[in-house]
Design a protein around this motif. Structure first.
Motif, PDB file in Angstrom:
ATOM      1  N   TYR A   1      79.388  54.882  22.311  1.00 40.99           N
ATOM      2  CA  TYR A   1      80.323  53.947  22.921  1.00 40.99           C
ATOM      3  C   TYR A   1      80.312  54.098  24.439  1.00 40.99           C
ATOM      4  O   TYR A   1      79.955  55.141  24.988  1.00 40.99           O
TER       5      TYR A   1
ATOM      6  N   ILE B   1      85.926  48.774  24.737  1.00 40.15           N
ATOM      7  CA  ILE B   1      85.035  49.801  24.207  1.00 40.15           C
ATOM      8  C   ILE B   1      83.854  49.061  23.589  1.00 40.15           C
ATOM      9  O   ILE B   1      84.020  48.306  22.633  1.00 40.15           O
TER      10      ILE B   1
ATOM     11  N   ILE C   1      80.510  49.280  21.521  1.00 44.46           N
ATOM     12  CA  ILE C   1      79.995  50.205  20.515  1.00 44.46           C
ATOM     13  C   ILE C   1      78.564  49.823  20.161  1.00 44.46           C
ATOM     14  O   ILE C   1      78.293  48.664  19.823  1.00 44.46           O
TER      15      ILE C   1
ATOM     16  N   THR D   1      82.660  45.145  19.990  1.00 45.32           N
ATOM     17  CA  THR D   1      83.381  45.381  21.243  1.00 45.32           C
ATOM     18  C   THR D   1      84.866  45.289  20.933  1.00 45.32           C
ATOM     19  O   THR D   1      85.312  44.303  20.355  1.00 45.32           O
TER      20      THR D   1
END
Length: 106
Positions: free
Chosen positions: A78, A37, A39, A50
């Motif tokens: 995100y 993910i 961000i 991350t």
């Protein structure tokens, strides 16, 4: 074929772990697949963090400590992306969206 990336919000709560789990609709995830993910700030320009997921054949999971999750402001954007073990390896965006904050009144 629809190539748009699904948009879904993700929730953060103060002093709580961020937990997220995705399971395959059928079959299993391929060996060697990775997931993260990414961000970014609310303007989608500055990378804030991350979070790398744990990938098994049956699920992709994230468990992020409260101290780390609390640093992400509500409204941050995100991208949940996976790296598929193809030749050559291929990044695919699975979901995009905004983190929102759930506040608990005590």
């Amino acid at each position: 074929m629809d190539t748009r990336v699904p948009q879904r919000p993700l929730e953060l709560a103060r002093n709580r772990h961020f937990e997220h789990r995705i399971e395959p609709e059928s079959g299993s995830y391929p060996s060697g697949m990775t997931a993260e993910i990414q961000i970014r700030d609310s303007t989608d320009t500055v990378l804030l963090d991350t979070w790398v997921g744990t990938v098994t054949p049956t699920a992709v999971t994230w468990l992020v400590d409260p101290e780390i999750a609390d640093a992400i402001p509500g409204g941050s954007r995100y991208t949940l992306a996976v790296l598929m073990p193809t030749a050559p390896p291929t990044w695919r965006d699975w979901f995009v969206g905004i983190f929102y904050r759930r506040y608990r009144w005590q």
